[in-house]
Structure formats: structure tokens, C-alpha cells
Design a protein around this motif. Structure first.
Motif, PDB file in Angstrom:
ATOM      1  N   ALA A   1      -5.502  -7.130 -21.245  1.00 33.63           N
ATOM      2  CA  ALA A   1      -6.303  -8.202 -20.642  1.00 33.63           C
ATOM      3  C   ALA A   1      -5.941  -9.570 -21.208  1.00 33.63           C
ATOM      4  O   ALA A   1      -5.906 -10.567 -20.473  1.00 33.63           O
ATOM      5  N   ILE A   2      -5.654  -9.644 -22.495  1.00 36.38           N
ATOM      6  CA  ILE A   2      -5.414 -10.940 -23.147  1.00 36.38           C
ATOM      7  C   ILE A   2      -3.926 -11.291 -23.177  1.00 36.38           C
ATOM      8  O   ILE A   2      -3.550 -12.447 -22.957  1.00 36.38           O
ATOM      9  N   CYS A   3      -3.084 -10.294 -23.409  1.00 35.48           N
ATOM     10  CA  CYS A   3      -1.648 -10.568 -23.565  1.00 35.48           C
ATOM     11  C   CYS A   3      -0.874 -10.499 -22.249  1.00 35.48           C
ATOM     12  O   CYS A   3       0.223 -11.045 -22.147  1.00 35.48           O
ATOM     13  N   ASN A   4      -1.439  -9.822 -21.256  1.00 30.50           N
ATOM     14  CA  ASN A   4      -0.749  -9.714 -19.969  1.00 30.50           C
ATOM     15  C   ASN A   4      -1.766  -9.818 -18.823  1.00 30.50           C
ATOM     16  O   ASN A   4      -1.895  -8.897 -18.000  1.00 30.50           O
ATOM     17  N   PRO A   5      -2.501 -10.931 -18.760  1.00 31.68           N
ATOM     18  CA  PRO A   5      -3.646 -11.024 -17.830  1.00 31.68           C
ATOM     19  C   PRO A   5      -3.270 -10.939 -16.353  1.00 31.68           C
ATOM     20  O   PRO A   5      -4.045 -10.420 -15.554  1.00 31.68           O
ATOM     21  N   LEU A   6      -2.088 -11.428 -15.987  1.00 24.01           N
ATOM     22  CA  LEU A   6      -1.704 -11.420 -14.574  1.00 24.01           C
ATOM     23  C   LEU A   6      -1.482  -9.997 -14.055  1.00 24.01           C
ATOM     24  O   LEU A   6      -1.709  -9.720 -12.868  1.00 24.01           O
ATOM     25  N   HIS A   7      -1.032  -9.122 -14.912  1.00 27.03           N
ATOM     26  CA  HIS A   7      -0.768  -7.741 -14.512  1.00 27.03           C
ATOM     27  C   HIS A   7      -1.912  -6.798 -14.883  1.00 27.03           C
ATOM     28  O   HIS A   7      -1.798  -5.584 -14.670  1.00 27.03           O
ATOM     29  N   TYR A   8      -2.993  -7.337 -15.424  1.00 23.43           N
ATOM     30  CA  TYR A   8      -4.098  -6.496 -15.899  1.00 23.43           C
ATOM     31  C   TYR A   8      -4.686  -5.610 -14.795  1.00 23.43           C
ATOM     32  O   TYR A   8      -4.848  -4.396 -14.993  1.00 23.43           O
ATOM     33  N   PRO A   9      -5.008  -6.145 -13.591  1.00 24.48           N
ATOM     34  CA  PRO A   9      -5.568  -5.269 -12.541  1.00 24.48           C
ATOM     35  C   PRO A   9      -4.611  -4.159 -12.126  1.00 24.48           C
ATOM     36  O   PRO A   9      -5.047  -3.073 -11.744  1.00 24.48           O
ATOM     37  N   LEU A  10      -3.311  -4.439 -12.184  1.00 28.84           N
ATOM     38  CA  LEU A  10      -2.321  -3.432 -11.793  1.00 28.84           C
ATOM     39  C   LEU A  10      -2.143  -2.375 -12.877  1.00 28.84           C
ATOM     40  O   LEU A  10      -2.132  -1.171 -12.590  1.00 28.84           O
ATOM     41  N   VAL A  11      -2.035  -2.831 -14.132  1.00 27.91           N
ATOM     42  CA  VAL A  11      -1.811  -1.898 -15.252  1.00 27.91           C
ATOM     43  C   VAL A  11      -3.042  -1.040 -15.496  1.00 27.91           C
ATOM     44  O   VAL A  11      -2.954   0.187 -15.646  1.00 27.91           O
ATOM     45  N   MET A  12      -4.212  -1.665 -15.536  1.00 24.54           N
ATOM     46  CA  MET A  12      -5.461  -0.936 -15.833  1.00 24.54           C
ATOM     47  C   MET A  12      -6.221  -0.645 -14.539  1.00 24.54           C
ATOM     48  O   MET A  12      -7.394  -0.984 -14.394  1.00 24.54           O
ATOM     49  N   ASN A  13      -5.535   0.004 -13.585  1.00 26.96           N
ATOM     50  CA  ASN A  13      -6.216   0.384 -12.350  1.00 26.96           C
ATOM     51  C   ASN A  13      -7.130   1.582 -12.609  1.00 26.96           C
ATOM     52  O   ASN A  13      -7.116   2.175 -13.691  1.00 26.96           O
ATOM     53  N   HIS A  14      -7.918   1.928 -11.591  1.00 23.48           N
ATOM     54  CA  HIS A  14      -8.944   2.966 -11.789  1.00 23.48           C
ATOM     55  C   HIS A  14      -8.335   4.311 -12.178  1.00 23.48           C
ATOM     56  O   HIS A  14      -8.879   5.025 -13.034  1.00 23.48           O
ATOM     57  N   ARG A  15      -7.206   4.634 -11.586  1.00 25.32           N
ATOM     58  CA  ARG A  15      -6.554   5.909 -11.905  1.00 25.32           C
ATOM     59  C   ARG A  15      -6.114   5.960 -13.363  1.00 25.32           C
ATOM     60  O   ARG A  15      -6.319   6.968 -14.052  1.00 25.32           O
ATOM     61  N   VAL A  16      -5.507   4.886 -13.842  1.00 25.25           N
ATOM     62  CA  VAL A  16      -5.061   4.826 -15.239  1.00 25.25           C
ATOM     63  C   VAL A  16      -6.258   4.917 -16.184  1.00 25.25           C
ATOM     64  O   VAL A  16      -6.206   5.628 -17.205  1.00 25.25           O
ATOM     65  N   CYS A  17      -7.339   4.213 -15.850  1.00 22.33           N
ATOM     66  CA  CYS A  17      -8.541   4.258 -16.692  1.00 22.33           C
ATOM     67  C   CYS A  17      -9.091   5.677 -16.781  1.00 22.33           C
ATOM     68  O   CYS A  17      -9.483   6.141 -17.863  1.00 22.33           O
ATOM     69  N   LEU A  18      -9.133   6.364 -15.652  1.00 22.55           N
ATOM     70  CA  LEU A  18      -9.608   7.755 -15.642  1.00 22.55           C
ATOM     71  C   LEU A  18      -8.720   8.642 -16.498  1.00 22.55           C
ATOM     72  O   LEU A  18      -9.213   9.493 -17.256  1.00 22.55           O
ATOM     73  N   GLN A  19      -7.412   8.461 -16.393  1.00 24.19           N
ATOM     74  CA  GLN A  19      -6.475   9.273 -17.172  1.00 24.19           C
ATOM     75  C   GLN A  19      -6.631   9.010 -18.673  1.00 24.19           C
ATOM     76  O   GLN A  19      -6.619   9.953 -19.478  1.00 24.19           O
ATOM     77  N   LEU A  20      -6.776   7.743 -19.043  1.00 19.63           N
ATOM     78  CA  LEU A  20      -6.936   7.395 -20.464  1.00 19.63           C
ATOM     79  C   LEU A  20      -8.249   7.949 -21.024  1.00 19.63           C
ATOM     80  O   LEU A  20      -8.281   8.484 -22.139  1.00 19.63           O
ATOM     81  N   ALA A  21      -9.320   7.817 -20.250  1.00 16.39           N
ATOM     82  CA  ALA A  21     -10.615   8.329 -20.703  1.00 16.39           C
ATOM     83  C   ALA A  21     -10.598   9.853 -20.795  1.00 16.39           C
ATOM     84  O   ALA A  21     -11.053  10.429 -21.792  1.00 16.39           O
ATOM     85  N   THR A  22     -10.050  10.510 -19.777  1.00 20.62           N
ATOM     86  CA  THR A  22      -9.976  11.979 -19.784  1.00 20.62           C
ATOM     87  C   THR A  22      -9.120  12.481 -20.941  1.00 20.62           C
ATOM     88  O   THR A  22      -9.483  13.456 -21.616  1.00 20.62           O
ATOM     89  N   GLY A  23      -8.004  11.795 -21.172  1.00 20.03           N
ATOM     90  CA  GLY A  23      -7.150  12.170 -22.300  1.00 20.03           C
ATOM     91  C   GLY A  23      -7.857  12.028 -23.635  1.00 20.03           C
ATOM     92  O   GLY A  23      -7.736  12.888 -24.514  1.00 20.03           O
ATOM     93  N   SER A  24      -8.628  10.948 -23.789  1.00 18.33           N
ATOM     94  CA  SER A  24      -9.376  10.737 -25.040  1.00 18.33           C
ATOM     95  C   SER A  24     -10.376  11.857 -25.290  1.00 18.33           C
ATOM     96  O   SER A  24     -10.545  12.310 -26.425  1.00 18.33           O
ATOM     97  N   TRP A  25     -11.029  12.312 -24.225  1.00 15.95           N
ATOM     98  CA  TRP A  25     -12.045  13.363 -24.366  1.00 15.95           C
ATOM     99  C   TRP A  25     -11.434  14.743 -24.596  1.00 15.95           C
ATOM    100  O   TRP A  25     -12.052  15.583 -25.263  1.00 15.95           O
ATOM    101  N   THR A  26     -10.259  15.002 -24.027  1.00 15.58           N
ATOM    102  CA  THR A  26      -9.763  16.388 -23.983  1.00 15.58           C
ATOM    103  C   THR A  26      -8.574  16.698 -24.880  1.00 15.58           C
ATOM    104  O   THR A  26      -8.384  17.855 -25.245  1.00 15.58           O
ATOM    105  N   ILE A  27      -7.773  15.702 -25.226  1.00 15.53           N
ATOM    106  CA  ILE A  27      -6.511  15.988 -25.902  1.00 15.53           C
ATOM    107  C   ILE A  27      -6.703  16.659 -27.263  1.00 15.53           C
ATOM    108  O   ILE A  27      -5.880  17.461 -27.710  1.00 15.53           O
TER     109      ILE A  27
END
Length: 313
Positions: A131-157
Motif C-alpha cells: 500500500a505504501i511502497c507500491n500504491p498504484l499497483h495496490y488494488p491489482l496486487v492485493m485483489n480479493h483472491r490474493v487476500c483470501l489465499q494469504l489469509a487461508t495460508g496463514s490459518w492452515t499452513i
């Protein structure tokens, strides 16, 4: 931790249950402690539940940052619920016995939620980094699918690692004293009761701690090093303050959580350290989850506005 010599086979009496001593050394304060910890538990449930609720309901809190915050609030509730209800039961009934299966279950869930917290804090740091270092690409990089994958990985890995670690510990034979000088089934207090050499188990504990504690901490450190360097390069004090305000709450939580964990790990292990161990464990398993919602609500204008909306309804 010294390695115990296994007693002769004929003298072994395998234990079927443990006794969680908890705060048995303060018999006159049992009901007072019960009341204090019950109030703390209610505060944790209500405050984290409120944060979870507003991040799901308020349209202004639908960004990736608040998606991870809702996961973090749910996690804090689960983490505390792995230890505190049992402690309340022991304080209220004075029945401190716990079966091996119940003890193993409690340890496994405490390990899983603790490991998930480290990973989720690292994911939240990465979110702030993008969000701070790459704000222009933030919506693309942190899209809903990526957020779900990161959260699911944190809970299950970490689940297979922590289940395996717990199974290895409870495959040991326990004999002699069955008294755990703690308020929940933590790893080292349980290992102290094992017969024979626990070197392999201890090495596994340290290996898992590096994977799920040190590695996330280093990732967070790297993220914030880059974030701070970018913020310092911003042209105006207003823009620097605005950028820092988006990550200050998370940074405070990281400092408190990992700071207490580092103090616990680096503190010299002595025969008279059991009381200190319990105090430190209380700090990072109960007190920090109580203060985290306060930190996020007081340091975040969007959360304060959402709370006011909820109260005014």
C-alpha cells in the motif's frame, strides 16, 4: 533444559492425567482471579467481536487492510479461547486435573493459533508494504483472491507441523510427578514431566519456532524497513504522517507481541523462573489480545467512525 535419565523400567508408572497447578500457590485469591479473568475474557470476546462485526458490515471498511484485521480479531478470540476457559474452570471448581488427550488438544490449538498469529502479522505487514511502497499497483496486487489465499495460508499452513509436534510430545512416556506448574499445557512445562531424553523434541520445538516465529518476524522487519525508508522520502510532513498512520496500529501490535515473545525466549532459564514464565504467558496469551482491539480502534479514524455508526444505530 537438562535431559533426564530414564528410570529403570520397573519403577515406571505411566501417567494418564496431569494437574494444572495454575495459581494454586495463591489459595486466598482464587475467586478474585476468577472474577478478573472472567471480566478480561468477556472484554476480549466483545471487543474483538465488535471489530470483526464492523469490518464485515461497514462499507468503508472493505479494503484488504480491514479484511486482514477481521481475520486477526477472529484469531485473537480463538487464541484466548484455547487457554482461558480451562483456566476459569480450574479456578471456579478447584478441580485442576486434565486428561492427556485434553492437554494435547489444548497444546495443539494454542500452538496453531500462536503460529497463525505470527504469519497473519507478517501478511498484514506485506499489505502495508504494498500500500505504501507500491500504491498504484495496490488494488491489482492485493485483489480479493490474493487476500483470501494469504489469509487461508496463514490459518492452515502450520496445522500439520503443530499436530505433528504435539503428537511427538505426547508419544513420550510421562512418569513421576504429574503436576504442570502452569495455567495451561505449554510445551516446556509438559516436557519437564517426560521420562528419558527429550533432546529431539526440544530441537523440533526450536525448529518450528524458527519457521513460524523468526521467519515471519524477519519478513515484518524487512517490510517496515522499506516502509519507513519510503515514508521518510515523502515531501511533506502531512503526507508522512498520513502514510505512517495507516500502519502505526499494526506496528504497535507487532512490537508488543514479538517483544514479549523475544523476552520470553531470551530470558535465562532457572529453577526459580516458573512464576516469571506464568506472568509472561499471561501477557502474550491473554493481556495482548485484550489490548489489540483498543490499539486498532484508538489509532484508526475509520474504525472509530464505524464504531460510532454502530453505537448510533
Amino acid at each position: 533444559m537438562g535431559h533426564q535419565e530414564k528410570p529403570p523400567e520397573g519403577n515406571l508408572t505411566e501417567l494418564m492425567e496431569f494437574v494444572l497447578l495454575g495459581f494454586a500457590d495463591m489459595p486466598h485469591l482464587q475467586w478474585f482471579l476468577f472474577g478478573v479473568f472472567l471480566i478480561i475474557y468477556i472484554i476480549i470476546l466483545m471487543s474483538n467481536g465488535t471489530i470483526f462485526l464492523i469490518t464485515k458490515m461497514d462499507p468503508a471498511l472493505q479494503s484488504p487492510m480491514y479484511f486482514f484485521l477481521s481475520n486477526f480479531s477472529l484469531l485473537e478470540t480463538c487464541y484466548v479461547s484455547a487457554t482461558l476457559p480451562r483456566m476459569l474452570l480450574n479456578l471456579g471448581t478447584q478441580r485442576r486435573r486434565i486428561s492427556l488427550v485434553a492437554c494435547a488438544t489444548q497444546m495443539c490449538f494454542a500452538l496453531m493459533f500462536g503460529g497463525t498469529e505470527c504469519l497473519l502479522l507478517a501478511v498484514m505487514a506485506y499489505d502495508r508494504y504494498v500500500a505504501i511502497c507500491n500504491p498504484l499497483h495496490y488494488p491489482l496486487v492485493m485483489n480479493h483472491r490474493v487476500c483470501l489465499q494469504l489469509a487461508t495460508g496463514s490459518w492452515t499452513i502450520g496445522i500439520p507441523f503443530h499436530i505433528g509436534q504435539t503428537c511427538q510430545i505426547f508419544s513420550l512416556r510421562f512418569c513421576g510427578s504429574n503436576q504442570i506448574s502452569h495455567f495451561f499445557c505449554d510445551i516446556f512445562p509438559v516436557l519437564k514431566l517426560a521420562c528419558g531424553d527429550t533432546f529431539v523434541n526440544e530441537m523440533l520445538v526450536y525448529t518450528v519456532a524458527v519457521l513460524f516465529g523468526m521467519v515471519p518476524f524477519l519478513l515484518i522487519l524487512g517490510s517496515y524497513t522499506k516502509i519507513i525508508s519510503i515514508i521518510l522520502k515523502l515531501p511533506s510532513a502531512t503526507s508522512r504522517a498520513k502514510a505512517f498512520s495507516t500502519c502505526s496500529s499494526h506496528l504497535m501490535v507487532v512490537v508488543v507481541f514479538f517483544g514479549s515473545a523475544i523476552v520470553t525466549c531470551l530470558r535465562p532459564n532457572t529453577r526459580h523462573s516458573e512464576g516469571t514464565d506464568k506472568v509472561l504467558s499471561l501477557f502474550y496469551t491473554i493481556l495482548i489480545p485484550m489490548f489489540n482491539p483498543i490499539i486498532y480502534s484508538l489509532r484508526n479514524k475509520d474504525v472509530i467512525i464505524a464504531l460510532r455508526k454502530l453505537v448510533c444505530k
